[in-house]
Design a protein around this motif. Structure first.
Motif, PDB file in Angstrom:
ATOM      1  N   ALA A  83      75.092  59.060  26.664  1.00 46.96           N
ATOM      2  CA  ALA A  83      73.824  58.440  26.268  1.00 46.96           C
ATOM      3  C   ALA A  83      73.957  57.594  25.009  1.00 46.96           C
ATOM      4  N   SER A  84      74.803  58.016  24.081  1.00 49.24           N
ATOM      5  CA  SER A  84      74.935  57.283  22.814  1.00 49.24           C
ATOM      6  C   SER A  84      75.572  55.910  23.017  1.00 49.24           C
ATOM      7  N   LEU A  85      76.229  55.700  24.151  1.00 53.76           N
ATOM      8  CA  LEU A  85      76.877  54.413  24.424  1.00 53.76           C
ATOM      9  C   LEU A  85      75.957  53.427  25.125  1.00 53.76           C
ATOM     10  N   LEU A  86      74.863  53.917  25.704  1.00 55.48           N
ATOM     11  CA  LEU A  86      74.037  53.084  26.568  1.00 55.48           C
ATOM     12  C   LEU A  86      73.163  52.137  25.751  1.00 55.48           C
ATOM     13  N   ASN A  87      73.155  50.882  26.171  1.00 56.96           N
ATOM     14  CA  ASN A  87      72.351  49.854  25.504  1.00 56.96           C
ATOM     15  C   ASN A  87      72.133  48.705  26.482  1.00 56.96           C
ATOM     16  N   ASP A  88      71.798  47.533  25.977  1.00 54.02           N
ATOM     17  CA  ASP A  88      71.538  46.392  26.863  1.00 54.02           C
ATOM     18  C   ASP A  88      72.776  45.961  27.645  1.00 54.02           C
ATOM     19  N   HIS A  89      73.967  46.308  27.151  1.00 53.44           N
ATOM     20  CA  HIS A  89      75.215  45.875  27.781  1.00 53.44           C
ATOM     21  C   HIS A  89      75.942  47.000  28.519  1.00 53.44           C
ATOM     22  N   VAL A  90      75.592  48.240  28.218  1.00 50.01           N
ATOM     23  CA  VAL A  90      76.277  49.394  28.801  1.00 50.01           C
ATOM     24  C   VAL A  90      75.267  50.227  29.577  1.00 50.01           C
ATOM     25  N   SER A  91      75.556  50.464  30.871  1.00 48.57           N
ATOM     26  CA  SER A  91      74.646  51.229  31.722  1.00 48.57           C
ATOM     27  C   SER A  91      75.419  52.338  32.428  1.00 48.57           C
TER      28      SER A  91
END
Length: 248
Positions: A83-91
């Motif tokens: 979860a800590s890696l997820l953002n607009d570029h990582v799903s």
């Protein structure tokens, strides 16, 4: 291969995996270094199948800074781990990578996951469609000596392709830029610690071997007798194979 059992075992192990999976962490670092040494492109579209708790995923994000990154795992529980890696570029998407669809990417990578596939040769052919021109397939899996101590004593375990098998599967579709192997011996104080390690990393995700009190005692005695070192510790062998292949 019972994919639901695999998902369940790894889901239950998600909170203990990284504490126990020292060999897998070594493999992840080695895989990363090979990708860097062979100058795989930085800042491009990537996908990782079998991301697990995200140890290799974090290395990818740090060193490759992908423009987009799809993290995939069979177990939906792993979304919380990354979860800590997820953002607009990582799903993150939970699906069976062996049969599921990936987006168009420059690099499709994985660490310590392909051994769970039933037909890896079909996967290699199919995922060519998701690779952009000059795309890379970069992964580690395991060879025939993997967990050989457990297989010797129980007769249970996966069937692992060797390097020649993998090369034959890949060469119709890819140019092999690197294939190599090593053996990593992880050391434990007792055979019971080996069994705890197996459970807490989820690598017992094949049809379960059930011990009775008598068979467990015999297993531990045989393991101690056959696989101990001079200090009385016992070992468990990991046999990673590393592959870097470029689409033809």
């Amino acid at each position: 291969m019972d994919k639901q059992l695999i998902a369940d075992r790894f889901s239950r192990a998600c909170f203990t995996y990284e504490r126990q999976a020292l060999a897998q962490q070594t493999i992840a670092h080695n895989m990363l270094q090979l990708m860097l040494d062979h100058h795989l492109p930085v800042g491009t579209a990537m996908a990782e199948f079998g991301c697990g708790t995200g140890f290799f995923s974090r290395l990818i994000c740090e060193h490759f800074r992908p423009s987009s990154l799809l993290l995939n795992d069979l177990s939906s529980a792993m979304e919380g781990c990354v979860a800590s890696l997820l953002n607009d570029h990582v799903s993150f998407r939970a699906f069976d990578a062996e049969t599921g669809d990936f987006p168009q990417v420059q690099i499709l990578c994985s660490c310590s996951a392909l051994q769970w596939f039933v037909h890896p040769e079909r996967f290699f052919e199919r995922v060519r469609r998701c690779l952009l021109p000059d795309g890379w397939l970069a992964f580690s899996t395991f060879g025939p000596d993997n967990l050989q101590e457990i297989r010797t004593l129980t007769g249970k375990g996966l069937t692992y392709p060797d390097m020649n098998d993998l090369q034959a599967m890949l060469e119709p579709f890819y140019d092999l830029c690197y294939i190599g192997e090593e053996r990593i011996a992880q050391t434990f104080s007792t055979p019971m610690q080996v069994l705890r390690h197996i459970k807490e990393t989820g690598v017992n995700a094949t049809a379960p071997h059930r011990f009775t009190s008598t068979s467990l005692t015999r297993f531990c005695a045989d393991y101690q007798e056959r696989f101990h070192d001079e200090e009385g510790n016992v070992h468990l062998t990991y046999h990673p194979i590393y592959v870097l292949a470029k689409i033809k």
